[in-house]
Design a protein around this motif. Sequence first.
Motif, PDB file in Angstrom:
ATOM      1  N   ASN A 125      17.131 -21.717  30.664  1.00 50.11           N
ATOM      2  CA  ASN A 125      17.734 -21.390  31.861  1.00 50.11           C
ATOM      3  C   ASN A 125      16.163 -20.096  32.655  1.00 50.11           C
ATOM      4  OD1 ASN A 125      20.132 -22.689  32.993  1.00 50.11           O
ATOM      5  ND2 ASN A 125      20.576 -21.648  31.903  1.00 50.11           N
ATOM      6  N   ILE A 126      15.136 -20.355  33.327  1.00 45.68           N
ATOM      7  CA  ILE A 126      14.012 -19.366  34.116  1.00 45.68           C
ATOM      8  C   ILE A 126      13.836 -19.447  35.253  1.00 45.68           C
ATOM      9  CG2 ILE A 126      11.372 -19.570  33.680  1.00 45.68           C
ATOM     10  CD1 ILE A 126      11.801 -21.554  31.134  1.00 45.68           C
ATOM     11  N   LYS A 127      13.666 -18.351  36.042  1.00 45.49           N
ATOM     12  CA  LYS A 127      13.344 -18.573  37.594  1.00 45.49           C
ATOM     13  C   LYS A 127      11.983 -16.919  37.478  1.00 45.49           C
ATOM     14  CE  LYS A 127      16.796 -15.463  38.197  1.00 45.49           C
ATOM     15  NZ  LYS A 127      18.648 -15.138  39.075  1.00 45.49           N
ATOM     16  N   ILE A 128      11.430 -17.275  38.726  1.00 45.28           N
ATOM     17  CA  ILE A 128      10.250 -15.727  39.169  1.00 45.28           C
ATOM     18  C   ILE A 128      11.237 -15.404  40.518  1.00 45.28           C
ATOM     19  CG2 ILE A 128       8.406 -15.281  39.509  1.00 45.28           C
ATOM     20  CD1 ILE A 128       7.967 -17.860  37.702  1.00 45.28           C
ATOM     21  N   THR A 129      10.710 -14.060  40.270  1.00 49.45           N
ATOM     22  CA  THR A 129      12.051 -13.344  41.563  1.00 49.45           C
ATOM     23  C   THR A 129      10.750 -11.931  41.879  1.00 49.45           C
ATOM     24  OG1 THR A 129      14.119 -14.102  40.698  1.00 49.45           O
ATOM     25  CG2 THR A 129      13.495 -12.798  42.654  1.00 49.45           C
ATOM     26  N   ASN A 130      10.457 -12.124  42.878  1.00 49.36           N
ATOM     27  CA  ASN A 130       9.265 -11.307  42.884  1.00 49.36           C
ATOM     28  C   ASN A 130       8.022 -10.949  42.281  1.00 49.36           C
ATOM     29  OD1 ASN A 130      10.543 -10.623  46.064  1.00 49.36           O
ATOM     30  ND2 ASN A 130      12.122  -9.207  44.631  1.00 49.36           N
ATOM     31  N   ASN A 131       8.121 -11.768  41.314  1.00 51.01           N
ATOM     32  CA  ASN A 131       6.759 -12.751  40.907  1.00 51.01           C
ATOM     33  C   ASN A 131       6.884 -12.036  38.950  1.00 51.01           C
ATOM     34  OD1 ASN A 131       4.776 -12.780  41.919  1.00 51.01           O
ATOM     35  ND2 ASN A 131       2.969 -11.934  42.033  1.00 51.01           N
ATOM     36  N   GLN A 132       8.897 -11.197  38.675  1.00 52.91           N
ATOM     37  CA  GLN A 132       8.508 -11.266  37.434  1.00 52.91           C
ATOM     38  C   GLN A 132       9.084 -12.058  36.864  1.00 52.91           C
ATOM     39  OE1 GLN A 132       7.839  -8.484  35.750  1.00 52.91           O
ATOM     40  NE2 GLN A 132       9.294  -9.762  34.379  1.00 52.91           N
ATOM     41  N   LEU A 133       9.149 -12.317  36.207  1.00 54.75           N
ATOM     42  CA  LEU A 133      10.164 -13.924  35.256  1.00 54.75           C
ATOM     43  C   LEU A 133      10.816 -13.337  34.491  1.00 54.75           C
ATOM     44  CD1 LEU A 133       9.263 -17.100  33.749  1.00 54.75           C
ATOM     45  CD2 LEU A 133       8.422 -16.268  31.991  1.00 54.75           C
ATOM     46  N   THR A 134      12.500 -14.159  34.379  1.00 56.14           N
ATOM     47  CA  THR A 134      13.693 -13.856  33.824  1.00 56.14           C
ATOM     48  C   THR A 134      13.615 -15.351  33.256  1.00 56.14           C
ATOM     49  OG1 THR A 134      15.020 -14.299  35.512  1.00 56.14           O
ATOM     50  CG2 THR A 134      14.018 -11.635  35.187  1.00 56.14           C
ATOM     51  N   GLY A 135      14.262 -15.250  32.075  1.00 56.29           N
ATOM     52  CA  GLY A 135      14.509 -16.345  31.367  1.00 56.29           C
ATOM     53  C   GLY A 135      15.241 -15.977  30.554  1.00 56.29           C
ATOM     54  N   ASP A 136      15.964 -17.072  29.957  1.00 53.78           N
ATOM     55  CA  ASP A 136      17.443 -17.774  28.702  1.00 53.78           C
ATOM     56  C   ASP A 136      16.948 -18.396  28.159  1.00 53.78           C
ATOM     57  OD1 ASP A 136      19.445 -17.228  27.825  1.00 53.78           O
ATOM     58  OD2 ASP A 136      21.546 -17.806  28.770  1.00 53.78           O
ATOM     59  N   PRO A 137      16.223 -18.176  27.031  1.00 50.85           N
ATOM     60  CA  PRO A 137      15.837 -19.669  26.532  1.00 50.85           C
ATOM     61  C   PRO A 137      17.177 -20.347  25.171  1.00 50.85           C
ATOM     62  CG  PRO A 137      15.137 -17.282  25.607  1.00 50.85           C
ATOM     63  CD  PRO A 137      15.779 -17.144  26.650  1.00 50.85           C
ATOM     64  N   GLU A 138      16.516 -21.152  25.000  1.00 54.78           N
ATOM     65  CA  GLU A 138      17.834 -22.052  24.784  1.00 54.78           C
ATOM     66  C   GLU A 138      16.869 -22.143  23.111  1.00 54.78           C
ATOM     67  OE1 GLU A 138      19.711 -26.518  24.620  1.00 54.78           O
ATOM     68  OE2 GLU A 138      19.805 -25.329  26.796  1.00 54.78           O
ATOM     69  N   SER A 139      15.874 -23.185  23.394  1.00 56.19           N
ATOM     70  CA  SER A 139      14.796 -23.805  22.146  1.00 56.19           C
ATOM     71  C   SER A 139      13.364 -23.476  22.430  1.00 56.19           C
ATOM     72  CB  SER A 139      15.351 -24.906  22.149  1.00 56.19           C
ATOM     73  OG  SER A 139      15.358 -25.789  23.158  1.00 56.19           O
ATOM     74  N   LEU A 140      12.924 -22.869  21.585  1.00 55.94           N
ATOM     75  CA  LEU A 140      11.589 -22.960  21.471  1.00 55.94           C
ATOM     76  C   LEU A 140      10.956 -24.182  20.493  1.00 55.94           C
ATOM     77  CD1 LEU A 140       8.950 -22.241  23.300  1.00 55.94           C
ATOM     78  CD2 LEU A 140       8.817 -19.639  21.876  1.00 55.94           C
ATOM     79  N   TYR A 141       9.989 -24.911  20.332  1.00 59.01           N
ATOM     80  CA  TYR A 141       9.461 -25.424  19.382  1.00 59.01           C
ATOM     81  C   TYR A 141       7.935 -25.066  19.464  1.00 59.01           C
ATOM     82  CZ  TYR A 141      13.383 -28.154  17.535  1.00 59.01           C
ATOM     83  OH  TYR A 141      14.720 -28.005  17.471  1.00 59.01           O
ATOM     84  N   LEU A 142       7.407 -24.520  18.392  1.00 61.46           N
ATOM     85  CA  LEU A 142       5.974 -24.290  18.126  1.00 61.46           C
ATOM     86  C   LEU A 142       4.924 -25.880  17.220  1.00 61.46           C
ATOM     87  CD1 LEU A 142       5.443 -20.897  17.226  1.00 61.46           C
ATOM     88  CD2 LEU A 142       5.677 -21.847  18.992  1.00 61.46           C
ATOM     89  N   GLY A 143       4.596 -27.382  17.439  1.00 57.87           N
ATOM     90  CA  GLY A 143       4.532 -27.958  16.502  1.00 57.87           C
ATOM     91  C   GLY A 143       5.954 -28.472  16.428  1.00 57.87           C
TER      92      GLY A 143
END
Length: 244
Positions: free
Chosen positions: A166-184
């Motif tokens: 879950n990602i959003k940007i508010t007033n140029n500020q990024l906020t996120g609640d990442p579920e997964s991130l893959y490098l390759g």
Amino acid sequence: MEFKGKLTYILSAAGILVVIGLVVVFASFSIMGPKDLGVTYSYEDYQNSLEKTGIQIEFEGMTGEELEEYKKNAEKKSFHDYEFEFSDYQQKQFVLTNSEATALLNEIAPGFWWFDDIQVKVNPDGSMEGSSKADIKRLENDLYTDIADDVPVPLPDNLNIYSKGNIKITNNQLTGDPESLYLGPVPLPEKYMEEDSVQTMEEYIPRIYQVVPGLEITSLDANEKGEFVFDGVVPQKVTVTKKE
């Protein structure tokens, strides 16, 4: 943990994961494309995205069909070798489908953009997915020279990246609640995605869109239809010329 230390912690973890899997997954880094999210786009999707955003681009005197033809065989260019003039800023509200958003990210500045084969997607639950091949070397040179040396092991020049959350940007500020991130094909372990690490990512990722001076993202979020919803101030004219 100090802020710089948190950043080093994240980058160290990423680097170690890459080294561990380097021999086994070399093809995934260098040859195979990034994860397919099932999002495709057409020339019409790109034109729709330009119409909705209002953006008009002139590159070394080329616009319209001439510029589109040039882009087909355009080579990668250094961000620092060109002058970028942004003008005619206007307040804009628009909604982009997955195909239109994917088209815009792939086609608006392919010669300068740090990501290839991009796909972005809003899921029915409101979470977002992103997949691309990141040009690590150019990102280091263009945006992250101040922290590139904090990575304790060398990263490949190009790296497939996939993220969901879950990602959003508010007033140029990024906020996120990442579920997964893959490098390759290698997932970043959950312990590297806790609050301190996420806050560090939120601090550095915005550099990617802050390269456009005066861009004001009041909000960037998803709606119940699975679309990207934008509200903010966008330059309507972008003129790019090579530095003398």
